[in-house]
Design an enzyme around this catalytic site. Sequence first.
Site, PDB file in Angstrom:
ATOM      1  N   ASN A  10      27.764  72.154  99.196  1.00 24.50           N
ATOM      2  CA  ASN A  10      26.644  72.885  99.789  1.00 24.50           C
ATOM      3  C   ASN A  10      25.475  71.909  99.884  1.00 24.50           C
ATOM      4  O   ASN A  10      24.852  71.587  98.883  1.00 24.50           O
ATOM      5  CB  ASN A  10      26.302  74.086  98.889  1.00 24.50           C
ATOM      6  CG  ASN A  10      25.065  74.827  99.344  1.00 24.50           C
ATOM      7  OD1 ASN A  10      24.532  74.562 100.430  1.00 24.50           O
ATOM      8  ND2 ASN A  10      24.605  75.757  98.530  1.00 24.50           N
ATOM      9  N   TRP A  11      25.222  71.456 101.103  1.00 26.43           N
ATOM     10  CA  TRP A  11      24.206  70.406 101.289  1.00 26.43           C
ATOM     11  C   TRP A  11      22.778  70.964 101.332  1.00 26.43           C
ATOM     12  O   TRP A  11      21.815  70.201 101.417  1.00 26.43           O
ATOM     13  CB  TRP A  11      24.517  69.598 102.558  1.00 26.43           C
ATOM     14  CG  TRP A  11      25.807  68.823 102.469  1.00 26.43           C
ATOM     15  CD1 TRP A  11      26.622  68.705 101.366  1.00 26.43           C
ATOM     16  CD2 TRP A  11      26.441  68.055 103.513  1.00 26.43           C
ATOM     17  NE1 TRP A  11      27.713  67.914 101.668  1.00 26.43           N
ATOM     18  CE2 TRP A  11      27.626  67.505 102.977  1.00 26.43           C
ATOM     19  CE3 TRP A  11      26.124  67.785 104.848  1.00 26.43           C
ATOM     20  CZ2 TRP A  11      28.480  66.696 103.727  1.00 26.43           C
ATOM     21  CZ3 TRP A  11      26.971  66.987 105.595  1.00 26.43           C
ATOM     22  CH2 TRP A  11      28.138  66.441 105.046  1.00 26.43           C
ATOM     23  N   LYS A  12      22.664  72.274 101.328  1.00 22.80           N
ATOM     24  CA  LYS A  12      21.347  72.941 101.309  1.00 22.80           C
ATOM     25  C   LYS A  12      20.407  72.335 102.374  1.00 22.80           C
ATOM     26  O   LYS A  12      20.866  71.907 103.419  1.00 22.80           O
ATOM     27  CB  LYS A  12      20.747  72.893  99.897  1.00 22.80           C
ATOM     28  CG  LYS A  12      21.722  73.471  98.857  1.00 22.80           C
ATOM     29  CD  LYS A  12      21.089  73.748  97.527  1.00 22.80           C
ATOM     30  CE  LYS A  12      22.160  74.274  96.575  1.00 22.80           C
ATOM     31  NZ  LYS A  12      21.614  74.667  95.283  1.00 22.80           N
ATOM     32  N   HIS A  96      24.391  83.393  99.011  1.00 22.22           N
ATOM     33  CA  HIS A  96      24.093  82.359  98.009  1.00 22.22           C
ATOM     34  C   HIS A  96      22.898  82.826  97.171  1.00 22.22           C
ATOM     35  O   HIS A  96      22.005  83.513  97.673  1.00 22.22           O
ATOM     36  CB  HIS A  96      23.782  81.027  98.707  1.00 22.22           C
ATOM     37  CG  HIS A  96      23.594  79.904  97.730  1.00 22.22           C
ATOM     38  ND1 HIS A  96      22.390  79.672  97.101  1.00 22.22           N
ATOM     39  CD2 HIS A  96      24.464  79.000  97.235  1.00 22.22           C
ATOM     40  CE1 HIS A  96      22.534  78.646  96.261  1.00 22.22           C
ATOM     41  NE2 HIS A  96      23.779  78.222  96.328  1.00 22.22           N
ATOM     42  N   GLU A  98      20.265  81.466  96.288  1.00 22.32           N
ATOM     43  CA  GLU A  98      18.936  81.177  96.843  1.00 22.32           C
ATOM     44  C   GLU A  98      18.585  82.172  97.955  1.00 22.32           C
ATOM     45  O   GLU A  98      17.425  82.517  98.153  1.00 22.32           O
ATOM     46  CB  GLU A  98      18.885  79.715  97.331  1.00 22.32           C
ATOM     47  CG  GLU A  98      18.761  78.771  96.140  1.00 22.32           C
ATOM     48  CD  GLU A  98      19.536  77.473  96.258  1.00 22.32           C
ATOM     49  OE1 GLU A  98      19.824  77.030  97.382  1.00 22.32           O
ATOM     50  OE2 GLU A  98      19.866  76.889  95.201  1.00 22.32           O
ATOM     51  N   GLU A 168      28.585  81.815  90.812  1.00 23.57           N
ATOM     52  CA  GLU A 168      27.539  80.827  90.531  1.00 23.57           C
ATOM     53  C   GLU A 168      26.463  81.467  89.659  1.00 23.57           C
ATOM     54  O   GLU A 168      25.563  82.125  90.180  1.00 23.57           O
ATOM     55  CB  GLU A 168      26.904  80.333  91.838  1.00 23.57           C
ATOM     56  CG  GLU A 168      27.869  79.627  92.752  1.00 23.57           C
ATOM     57  CD  GLU A 168      27.132  78.699  93.710  1.00 23.57           C
ATOM     58  OE1 GLU A 168      27.408  77.501  93.670  1.00 23.57           O
ATOM     59  OE2 GLU A 168      26.266  79.174  94.450  1.00 23.57           O
ATOM     60  N   GLY A 174      21.401  73.966  89.899  1.00 26.44           N
ATOM     61  CA  GLY A 174      20.348  72.960  90.003  1.00 26.44           C
ATOM     62  C   GLY A 174      19.605  72.711  88.706  1.00 26.44           C
ATOM     63  O   GLY A 174      18.538  72.098  88.701  1.00 26.44           O
ATOM     64  N   SER A 214      25.666  73.226  88.826  1.00 27.45           N
ATOM     65  CA  SER A 214      25.609  71.930  88.123  1.00 27.45           C
ATOM     66  C   SER A 214      26.977  71.299  87.887  1.00 27.45           C
ATOM     67  O   SER A 214      27.226  70.718  86.826  1.00 27.45           O
ATOM     68  CB  SER A 214      24.838  72.061  86.805  1.00 27.45           C
ATOM     69  OG  SER A 214      23.490  72.422  87.074  1.00 27.45           O
ATOM     70  N   GLY A 235      26.519  71.623  94.670  1.00 30.28           N
ATOM     71  CA  GLY A 235      25.253  71.433  95.373  1.00 30.28           C
ATOM     72  C   GLY A 235      24.819  69.982  95.288  1.00 30.28           C
ATOM     73  O   GLY A 235      25.324  69.107  95.997  1.00 30.28           O
ATOM     74  N   GLY A 236      23.903  69.701  94.363  1.00 30.38           N
ATOM     75  CA  GLY A 236      23.316  68.366  94.221  1.00 30.38           C
ATOM     76  C   GLY A 236      24.323  67.224  94.272  1.00 30.38           C
ATOM     77  O   GLY A 236      24.123  66.235  94.988  1.00 30.38           O
TER      78      GLY A 236
HETATM   79  P1  PGA Z   1      24.105  72.684  92.093  1.00 31.20           P
HETATM   80  O1  PGA Z   1      24.134  73.840  93.226  1.00 31.20           O
HETATM   81  O2  PGA Z   1      25.495  72.083  92.059  1.00 31.20           O
HETATM   82  O3  PGA Z   1      23.065  71.730  92.557  1.00 31.20           O
HETATM   83  O4  PGA Z   1      23.786  73.351  90.808  1.00 31.20           O
HETATM   84  C1  PGA Z   1      25.248  74.665  93.414  1.00 31.20           C
HETATM   85  C2  PGA Z   1      24.970  75.653  94.519  1.00 31.20           C
HETATM   86  O5  PGA Z   1      23.843  76.131  94.638  1.00 31.20           O
HETATM   87  O6  PGA Z   1      25.867  75.993  95.312  1.00 31.20           O
END
Ligand code: PGA
Length: 254
Positions: A10-12, A96, A98, A168, A174, A214, A235-236
């Site tokens: 997930n490149w956000k 998601h 967010e 998640e 994050g 994470s 994500g990250g």
């Molecule tokens: P993260 O994000 O790996 O940076 O914790 C995961 C996500 O939001 O899908």
Amino acid sequence: MSRMPIIAGNWKMHLTRRRAAALARAVAAAQGQADGRRCVVFPAFVHLEIVRRNLKGSNVQVGAQNCHEMKEGAFTGEISAPMLRDMGAQQVLVGHSERRHVFGETDARVAAKLAAVLANRMAAMVCVGETLEERESERTLEVLQRQIQALAGVLRAEHHGRFSVAYEPVWAIGTGRTATPRVAQEAHAAVRRLLAGILGAEMAARTPVLYGGSVKPGNADELLGQPDVDGLLVGGASLDIESFGPILAAAPSA
Ligand code: PGA
């Protein structure tokens, strides 16, 4: 029941066209001809086209991070499922955390988006998970139940193969604070039980349930080692092939 592992990035709201294209090529190379695992990346809307082109010839899928539930209309700034389909998106992330917590998406809205994605013949990856406060007040199960029950009116057996869930925990996204393999396994088993309640045990057993929050090269292995963890939503660590490559490699390739 063996389920093919899925590693998702997930490149956000990150990258430029050029960096997204380069990362897509690197992910395609890292995935290689592996047919024992699936890989999907979710770039920003504006990078879908260039990422799709740079993944050509690989079996890495491209997906969008969100969509609007309506087909079209006066919804300035929104993107519909038919538009994504037309763009070549194969999957869409739905609900998601967010989207739920920063943009206020309700369970009903998430269900409507899921319906739009499925109606447009794309696959949906629906995210669920509790906040820290919900976990600490022992409401994790209740939250998962509410989030999954909300999908009941939409999901059908015929959607098999086009539907996955990403567990998640919001407190792990994050934050560098990953769920322990035991905590993840417990939640995944609960998600699968809840899915069985609406889809029947057989389809629930075949539905991929990914873990996200994470994920790093150092914890991918033991998370994937849990019986109900069928993949990882990263994500990250998905923004750099130095970290995403080893995570991908943690899933069996054949
Ligand atoms: P993260 O994000 O790996 O940076 O914790 C995961 C996500 O939001 O899908």
